[in-house]
Scaffold this motif. Sequence first.
Motif, mmCIF file in Angstrom:
data_model
loop_
_atom_site.group_PDB
_atom_site.id
_atom_site.type_symbol
_atom_site.label_atom_id
_atom_site.label_comp_id
_atom_site.label_asym_id
_atom_site.label_seq_id
_atom_site.Cartn_x
_atom_site.Cartn_y
_atom_site.Cartn_z
ATOM 1 N N THR A 85 26.199 89.100 -30.591
ATOM 2 C CA THR A 85 27.287 89.896 -30.017
ATOM 3 C C THR A 85 27.867 90.867 -31.037
ATOM 4 O O THR A 85 28.120 92.037 -30.739
ATOM 5 C CB THR A 85 28.404 88.979 -29.490
ATOM 6 O OG1 THR A 85 27.866 88.109 -28.478
ATOM 7 C CG2 THR A 85 29.553 89.785 -28.896
ATOM 8 N N LYS A 86 28.058 90.361 -32.291
ATOM 9 C CA LYS A 86 28.605 91.218 -33.349
ATOM 10 C C LYS A 86 27.692 92.405 -33.638
ATOM 11 O O LYS A 86 28.147 93.529 -33.832
ATOM 12 C CB LYS A 86 28.810 90.402 -34.625
ATOM 13 C CG LYS A 86 30.034 89.509 -34.602
ATOM 14 C CD LYS A 86 30.207 88.818 -35.936
ATOM 15 C CE LYS A 86 31.449 87.944 -35.934
ATOM 16 N NZ LYS A 86 32.676 88.732 -35.787
ATOM 17 N N ARG A 87 26.385 92.157 -33.668
ATOM 18 C CA ARG A 87 25.454 93.236 -33.960
ATOM 19 C C ARG A 87 25.456 94.285 -32.850
ATOM 20 O O ARG A 87 25.431 95.490 -33.113
ATOM 21 C CB ARG A 87 24.032 92.673 -34.143
ATOM 22 C CG ARG A 87 23.839 91.869 -35.407
ATOM 23 C CD ARG A 87 24.058 92.668 -36.676
ATOM 24 N NE ARG A 87 23.025 93.677 -36.872
ATOM 25 C CZ ARG A 87 23.247 94.973 -36.952
ATOM 26 N NH1 ARG A 87 24.482 95.450 -36.867
ATOM 27 N NH2 ARG A 87 22.269 95.826 -37.145
ATOM 28 N N ILE A 88 25.512 93.829 -31.603
ATOM 29 C CA ILE A 88 25.544 94.767 -30.473
ATOM 30 C C ILE A 88 26.825 95.596 -30.509
ATOM 31 O O ILE A 88 26.803 96.816 -30.342
ATOM 32 C CB ILE A 88 25.436 94.018 -29.129
ATOM 33 C CG1 ILE A 88 24.025 93.403 -29.003
ATOM 34 C CG2 ILE A 88 25.714 94.955 -27.960
ATOM 35 C CD1 ILE A 88 23.858 92.545 -27.773
ATOM 36 N N GLU A 89 27.971 94.922 -30.747
ATOM 37 C CA GLU A 89 29.252 95.626 -30.806
ATOM 38 C C GLU A 89 29.258 96.643 -31.942
ATOM 39 O O GLU A 89 29.748 97.768 -31.786
ATOM 40 C CB GLU A 89 30.389 94.622 -30.999
ATOM 41 C CG GLU A 89 30.657 93.759 -29.766
ATOM 42 C CD GLU A 89 31.720 92.716 -30.037
ATOM 43 O OE1 GLU A 89 32.072 92.512 -31.221
ATOM 44 O OE2 GLU A 89 32.196 92.089 -29.069
ATOM 45 N N SER A 90 28.719 96.256 -33.085
ATOM 46 C CA SER A 90 28.681 97.145 -34.243
ATOM 47 C C SER A 90 27.833 98.379 -33.973
ATOM 48 O O SER A 90 28.249 99.517 -34.254
ATOM 49 C CB SER A 90 28.118 96.388 -35.456
ATOM 50 O OG SER A 90 27.995 97.244 -36.568
ATOM 51 N N GLU A 91 26.650 98.177 -33.402
ATOM 52 C CA GLU A 91 25.763 99.298 -33.109
ATOM 53 C C GLU A 91 26.344 100.202 -32.019
ATOM 54 O O GLU A 91 26.180 101.423 -32.058
ATOM 55 C CB GLU A 91 24.379 98.784 -32.687
ATOM 56 C CG GLU A 91 23.603 98.105 -33.801
ATOM 57 C CD GLU A 91 23.343 99.029 -34.979
ATOM 58 O OE1 GLU A 91 23.145 100.236 -34.769
ATOM 59 O OE2 GLU A 91 23.359 98.535 -36.129
ATOM 60 N N THR A 92 27.050 99.589 -31.057
ATOM 61 C CA THR A 92 27.671 100.367 -29.983
ATOM 62 C C THR A 92 28.762 101.278 -30.525
ATOM 63 O O THR A 92 28.871 102.448 -30.147
ATOM 64 C CB THR A 92 28.261 99.425 -28.907
ATOM 65 O OG1 THR A 92 27.223 98.603 -28.379
ATOM 66 C CG2 THR A 92 28.884 100.231 -27.780
ATOM 67 N N LEU A 93 29.578 100.750 -31.452
ATOM 68 C CA LEU A 93 30.635 101.551 -32.063
ATOM 69 C C LEU A 93 30.056 102.719 -32.855
ATOM 70 O O LEU A 93 30.572 103.844 -32.791
ATOM 71 C CB LEU A 93 31.483 100.676 -32.998
ATOM 72 C CG LEU A 93 32.439 99.688 -32.316
ATOM 73 C CD1 LEU A 93 33.050 98.746 -33.344
ATOM 74 C CD2 LEU A 93 33.530 100.459 -31.576
ATOM 75 N N LEU A 94 28.949 102.454 -33.565
ATOM 76 C CA LEU A 94 28.319 103.526 -34.328
ATOM 77 C C LEU A 94 27.740 104.598 -33.412
ATOM 78 O O LEU A 94 27.836 105.800 -33.681
ATOM 79 C CB LEU A 94 27.201 102.943 -35.205
ATOM 80 C CG LEU A 94 27.657 102.096 -36.403
ATOM 81 C CD1 LEU A 94 26.450 101.446 -37.083
ATOM 82 C CD2 LEU A 94 28.410 102.956 -37.398
ATOM 83 N N LEU A 95 27.174 104.158 -32.291
ATOM 84 C CA LEU A 95 26.599 105.101 -31.343
ATOM 85 C C LEU A 95 27.693 105.969 -30.706
ATOM 86 O O LEU A 95 27.547 107.170 -30.568
ATOM 87 C CB LEU A 95 25.831 104.337 -30.265
ATOM 88 C CG LEU A 95 25.048 105.174 -29.261
ATOM 89 C CD1 LEU A 95 23.979 105.986 -29.980
ATOM 90 C CD2 LEU A 95 24.398 104.300 -28.192
#
Length: 286
Positions: free
Chosen positions: A270-280
């Motif tokens: 979940t953390k990795r998805i949230e992190s990548e989503t914020l960067l995108l």
Amino acid sequence: MLISTALQEQKEFNNSEKTLADYILNHRESVLEFSIQTLAQQTFTSTSTIVRFCRKIGLKGYKDFKIKWSAELQKEYNEITNVNPDFPFTEDDTYPEIQKKILELLTESLHQTHAITSNERMGKAVDLLLNAKRIGIFAYGDTYLPALNFQNKLMKIDMPVQLSVIPGENRHLAANFGKEDCALILSYSGESKNNYFITNILKKNKAKILVISANPDSHIARLADLLLPVAKSESTSVKLSTFSSQAAIDFILNTLYGCIFVANYEKNHTKRIESETLLLDDRFDS
């Protein structure tokens, strides 16, 4: 027949013998330090069962097993690639030949490191890191790059990891670590004066010390609470580059990261998805 082949095939093994075979394959190095009584305790079998087991695979007994198993592992570890790890290519090599030699060199380093990495040691290393209040990574020279890469991975799943970016500041970082913290020391030779000084500080402060090194008898390795070995192929003197050692250390660190990630898979995923989503989102906003 090789002992490893007999242990893997498990022909006509009963349940107790299968348990012994699986345990030995998963604790390849550590069983060499076990007495027959210790192995019996660890596998919930008996000493007589172990003796019968050894005879079934063509050995005289447990002592004979330890001698021949040690020799078999050593032969496996010492399988030497045709490529010199210190000088893997020459001025006469073509580009395709260089590519092939580097591939062979890295593949051999990974296979040898995998062969000497026991599941038990890896499990203990993961526990040390997961249970630490803070994780400190200490590296010097060529090992700093894999250290930085490992810190980056742990940071992205919100692990409490620290790595000094200013030369000399790692000594202050070590001085602030205590018994609730875990220090990861990367030293291929195990004899780096800088890392040895830092390891002594950590030992004095009773921090948990996890060392990755190719030299289990080195000064740094002797101070470790736990050692994760890597294949020893390069010399400590002149070489073109640290191809083998970098690959071996990266392999151990990537394995550690994978095990840590899986220990809390849903949370970390979940953390990795949230992190990548914020960067995108940030890319589109800009």
